[in-house]
Design a protein around this motif. Structure first.
Motif, mmCIF file in Angstrom:
data_model
loop_
_atom_site.group_PDB
_atom_site.id
_atom_site.type_symbol
_atom_site.label_atom_id
_atom_site.label_comp_id
_atom_site.label_asym_id
_atom_site.label_seq_id
_atom_site.Cartn_x
_atom_site.Cartn_y
_atom_site.Cartn_z
ATOM 1 N N MET A 1 -11.106 -21.071 23.198
ATOM 2 C CA MET A 1 -11.557 -19.719 22.974
ATOM 3 C C MET A 1 -11.280 -19.326 21.525
ATOM 4 O O MET A 1 -10.232 -19.629 20.978
ATOM 5 N N ASN A 2 -12.234 -18.649 20.912
ATOM 6 C CA ASN A 2 -12.081 -18.204 19.533
ATOM 7 C C ASN A 2 -11.300 -16.899 19.482
ATOM 8 O O ASN A 2 -11.451 -16.038 20.331
ATOM 9 N N ASP A 3 -10.502 -16.765 18.456
ATOM 10 C CA ASP A 3 -9.751 -15.535 18.275
ATOM 11 C C ASP A 3 -10.350 -14.679 17.172
ATOM 12 O O ASP A 3 -9.665 -13.875 16.569
ATOM 13 N N PHE A 4 -11.641 -14.880 16.903
ATOM 14 C CA PHE A 4 -12.335 -14.089 15.900
ATOM 15 C C PHE A 4 -13.606 -13.512 16.500
ATOM 16 O O PHE A 4 -14.102 -14.001 17.504
ATOM 17 N N SER A 5 -14.090 -12.466 15.872
ATOM 18 C CA SER A 5 -15.358 -11.878 16.301
ATOM 19 C C SER A 5 -16.268 -11.767 15.085
ATOM 20 O O SER A 5 -15.816 -11.803 13.945
ATOM 21 N N ILE A 6 -17.552 -11.633 15.352
ATOM 22 C CA ILE A 6 -18.575 -11.503 14.309
ATOM 23 C C ILE A 6 -19.256 -10.161 14.505
ATOM 24 O O ILE A 6 -19.572 -9.782 15.636
ATOM 25 N N ARG A 7 -19.483 -9.459 13.400
ATOM 26 C CA ARG A 7 -20.213 -8.189 13.461
ATOM 27 C C ARG A 7 -20.952 -7.988 12.147
ATOM 28 O O ARG A 7 -20.711 -8.680 11.158
ATOM 29 N N LEU A 8 -21.873 -7.005 12.151
ATOM 30 C CA LEU A 8 -22.545 -6.630 10.909
ATOM 31 C C LEU A 8 -21.523 -6.091 9.925
ATOM 32 O O LEU A 8 -20.585 -5.385 10.306
ATOM 33 N N ALA A 9 -21.704 -6.442 8.666
ATOM 34 C CA ALA A 9 -20.832 -5.917 7.616
ATOM 35 C C ALA A 9 -21.132 -4.442 7.404
ATOM 36 O O ALA A 9 -22.271 -3.997 7.555
ATOM 37 N N ARG A 10 -20.105 -3.701 7.052
ATOM 38 C CA ARG A 10 -20.214 -2.266 6.752
ATOM 39 C C ARG A 10 -19.808 -2.025 5.309
ATOM 40 O O ARG A 10 -19.068 -2.819 4.727
ATOM 41 N N ALA A 11 -20.229 -0.900 4.764
ATOM 42 C CA ALA A 11 -19.916 -0.564 3.374
ATOM 43 C C ALA A 11 -18.419 -0.663 3.107
ATOM 44 O O ALA A 11 -18.003 -1.167 2.052
ATOM 45 N N GLU A 12 -17.614 -0.226 4.043
ATOM 46 C CA GLU A 12 -16.162 -0.243 3.824
ATOM 47 C C GLU A 12 -15.567 -1.651 3.842
ATOM 48 O O GLU A 12 -14.382 -1.838 3.555
ATOM 49 N N ASP A 13 -16.380 -2.677 4.148
ATOM 50 C CA ASP A 13 -15.914 -4.070 4.130
ATOM 51 C C ASP A 13 -16.006 -4.705 2.744
ATOM 52 O O ASP A 13 -15.496 -5.815 2.541
ATOM 53 N N ALA A 14 -16.649 -4.048 1.794
ATOM 54 C CA ALA A 14 -16.937 -4.675 0.492
ATOM 55 C C ALA A 14 -15.684 -5.200 -0.205
ATOM 56 O O ALA A 14 -15.678 -6.317 -0.726
ATOM 57 N N LEU A 58 -22.974 -10.358 7.526
ATOM 58 C CA LEU A 58 -22.087 -10.407 8.679
ATOM 59 C C LEU A 58 -20.659 -10.670 8.223
ATOM 60 O O LEU A 58 -20.446 -11.293 7.177
ATOM 61 N N VAL A 59 -19.700 -10.222 9.010
ATOM 62 C CA VAL A 59 -18.307 -10.546 8.751
ATOM 63 C C VAL A 59 -17.686 -11.124 10.006
ATOM 64 O O VAL A 59 -18.138 -10.866 11.121
ATOM 65 N N SER A 60 -16.634 -11.898 9.789
ATOM 66 C CA SER A 60 -15.798 -12.391 10.867
ATOM 67 C C SER A 60 -14.471 -11.662 10.750
ATOM 68 O O SER A 60 -13.923 -11.514 9.658
ATOM 69 N N VAL A 61 -13.963 -11.224 11.895
ATOM 70 C CA VAL A 61 -12.757 -10.401 11.923
ATOM 71 C C VAL A 61 -11.729 -11.036 12.860
ATOM 72 O O VAL A 61 -12.072 -11.488 13.953
#
Length: 172
Positions: A1-14, A58-61
């Motif tokens: 099982m992965n301990d990361f998630s993927i989501r769309l990047a947001r402005a505050e991620d820059a 996209l970002v991985s968190v």
């Protein structure tokens, strides 16, 4: 099982994306086969924010912290991958491959024909990594002026021409 998630990047991620890119870029400076080859500077947080605003990044968190990203922007019917980076501490866990596949799924669903990129030909986590994920070398970039420009700018920067490669993954 992965301990990361993927989501769309947001402005505050820059800013976090900028830190991840800086961290991942250190690996290029440590790689013996690149000794003497100039490594381009990383992208500013402001430029990352501009790419994020285009809606295809996209970002991985992990535990609420950005540890990887894939930044892309449309060029005609293709999506151009500007950067795929994972912080060194989190490399080797499938995060980059997952980001790339998520980007491909999103691009296909949005109607893009292909994903393009330019990268180092002979660095294991560059062209060979992308080739294992369905990318092929583009022989001649006449139909892809953005790739010609990218390859030429690398040469102008001082990177030997034979070290860079343009690649494409068709999304059919």
């Amino acid at each position: 099982m992965n301990d990361f998630s993927i989501r769309l990047a947001r402005a505050e991620d820059a800013e976090a994306i900028h830190r991840v890119e800086d961290d991942a870029a250190a690996r290029f400076h440590e790689y013996p086969a690149l000794a003497g080859v100039p490594i381009p500077p990383t992208t500013s947080a402001e430029d990352h924010a501009r790419l994020i605003a285009r809606g295809r990044s996209l970002v991985s968190v992990v535990d609420g912290v950005v540890v990887g990203f894939a930044e892309a922007a449309p060029i005609g019917r293709d999506l151009h991958l500007h950067e795929l980076s994972v912080s060194m501490r989190h490399q080797g866990r499938g995060i980059g491959a997952t980001l790339l596949e998520a980007l491909a799924i999103d691009a296909r669903n949005a109607g893009y024909r292909a994903i393009t990129l330019s990268t180092f030909r002979d660095v294991p986590w560059n062209a060979p990594f992308y080739a294992r994920r369905g990318f092929v070398e583009i022989d001649g970039c006449e139909d892809y002026p953005h790739l010609s420009e990218s390859l030429e700018s690398a040469v102008v920067f001082g990177i030997p021409k034979d070290r860079r490669i343009a690649m494409i993954r068709f999304l059919d």
